[in-house]
Scaffold this active site. Structure first.
Site, PDB file in Angstrom:
ATOM      1  N   CYS A  14       0.807  -1.112  -0.030  1.00 48.52           N
ATOM      2  CA  CYS A  14       0.036   0.196  -0.133  1.00 48.52           C
ATOM      3  C   CYS A  14       0.923   1.218   0.076  1.00 48.52           C
ATOM      4  CB  CYS A  14      -0.850  -0.207   1.247  1.00 48.52           C
ATOM      5  SG  CYS A  14      -1.891   1.415   1.543  1.00 48.52           S
ATOM      6  N   CYS A  57      -0.467   4.029   2.170  1.00 50.94           N
ATOM      7  CA  CYS A  57      -0.209   3.892   3.648  1.00 50.94           C
ATOM      8  C   CYS A  57       1.229   3.674   4.235  1.00 50.94           C
ATOM      9  CB  CYS A  57      -0.554   2.523   3.985  1.00 50.94           C
ATOM     10  SG  CYS A  57      -2.313   1.953   3.498  1.00 50.94           S
ATOM     11  N   ASP A  58       2.266   3.590   3.348  1.00 53.18           N
ATOM     12  CA  ASP A  58       3.410   3.220   3.525  1.00 53.18           C
ATOM     13  C   ASP A  58       4.683   4.113   3.075  1.00 53.18           C
ATOM     14  OD1 ASP A  58       2.605   1.426   5.374  1.00 53.18           O
ATOM     15  OD2 ASP A  58       2.833  -0.172   4.121  1.00 53.18           O
TER      16      ASP A  58
END
Length: 314
Positions: A137, A140-141
């Site tokens: 992701c 997200c990261d």
């Protein structure tokens, strides 16, 4: 523990574009609607940073589009539960039964819109580096890799879009794919014009290395048969998706992992609809997922009204 037993007119499995659209329409028709989601609300599209092919929006983030749709569905009374995982379903019954960790739901109609899950990197050492350099992701990261060397694996729109997004963080970015790119030309052009990016085609990742976290990936050049190591700080994997349909295989049967259902979204079991990417169909886009959700909800109304009148045609 005795599970609480409750009835709903419509239970929707999955809170992606298809599921939330179905919830919006079903809620507007004054049905009691429950949406069950054991992953991220919005599914794959929630991580999209810039959607440019959804009618009515020049450009919109997936998270923004989903948040708006979720609010619309909830405004019409739909309840979304993202914490109560489904254990089993009994679809070929009246009412249908959906058993979760905490509840047993009886439903007149079930709309399956369970979406897809990203495929894991098929290497034995993947678990060792999961969230320690290997990620799935970018939204997200990605922020973890400011001024770092990033590799993205994949060749479709998801991979190229992820790479374009990650260039905002990367000091250097490699896009690695085992064949040619399949992404649309606009996204490819944007990526290739970025001076930070190197596109590496006909390459396969054969191994991962590092002490406590990922430090390098082992590459095989299919053009010349050579192998070499490439130093990276992070690897973001976008190599396709698998339908979330295992729960339904016994009762509905699957074709290539997807549920057989026509453009009316009806499965072979009365009162059970399949909508979105898990439905067997040729075209899978945001717009077709929304169309499936609309169709399933409107035909669910006809089915429920038929039940009330003693009609069971399907």
């Amino acid at each position: 523990m005795t599970k609480k037993r409750e009835h709903r007119n419509i239970v929707i499995i999955g809170a992606g574009m298809a599921g939330l659209t179905a919830a919006l329409y079903a809620g507007r028709m004054n049905f009691s609607v429950l949406v069950l989601e054991n992953g991220i609300i919005g599914g794959q599209i929630a991580n999209a940073t810039g959607i440019e092919n959804y009618p009515g929006f020049e450009k919109v983030a997936g998270s923004e589009l989903i948040a708006t749709l979720q609010k619309q569905a909830e405004n019409f009374g739909a309840v979304i539960d993202e914490f109560d995982s489904i254990q089993k379903v009994t679809l070929n019954a009246t009412p249908k039964i959906i058993e979760t960790d905490e509840h047993i739901y009886e439903a007149d109609v079930v709309i399956i819109a369970s979406g897809m899950t990203r495929r894991k990197l098929p290497l034995p050492e993947e678990p060792r580096y999961a969230n320690k350099g290997v990620h799935y992701c970018e939204l997200c990261d990605g922020h973890m890799y400011q001024d770092k060397i990033i590799a993205v694996m994949g060749g479709g729109n998801a991979a190229v879009d992820a790479a374009n997004f990650l260039t905002k963080y990367a000091k250097k970015l490699y896009l690695i794919n085992r064949s040619q790119l399949r992404a649309d030309e606009v996204s490819q052009k944007r990526l290739k014009e970025n001076g930070k990016v190197e596109v590496m085609l006909n390459m396969e990742i054969k191994g991962l290395s590092g002490q406590d976290r990922l430090e390098s990936i082992e590459l095989w050049d299919k053009n010349n048969g050579q192998k070499y190591s490439l130093a990276v700080d992070g690897l973001f994997v976008n190599i396709g998706v698998d339908p979330n349909t295992e729960l339904f295989e016994t009762e509905l049967g699957l074709n290539g992992g997807r549920i057989p259902a026509g453009e009316d979204c009806r499965t072979k079991i009365p009162g059970v609809f399949a909508a979105g990417d898990i439905r067997e169909k040729e075209i899978r886009q945001l717009t077709t997922a929304a169309a499936d959700g609309t169709t399933a909800a409107l035909l669910a109304e006809k089915y429920i009204n038929g039940l009330k009148g003693g009609k069971t045609e399907w």
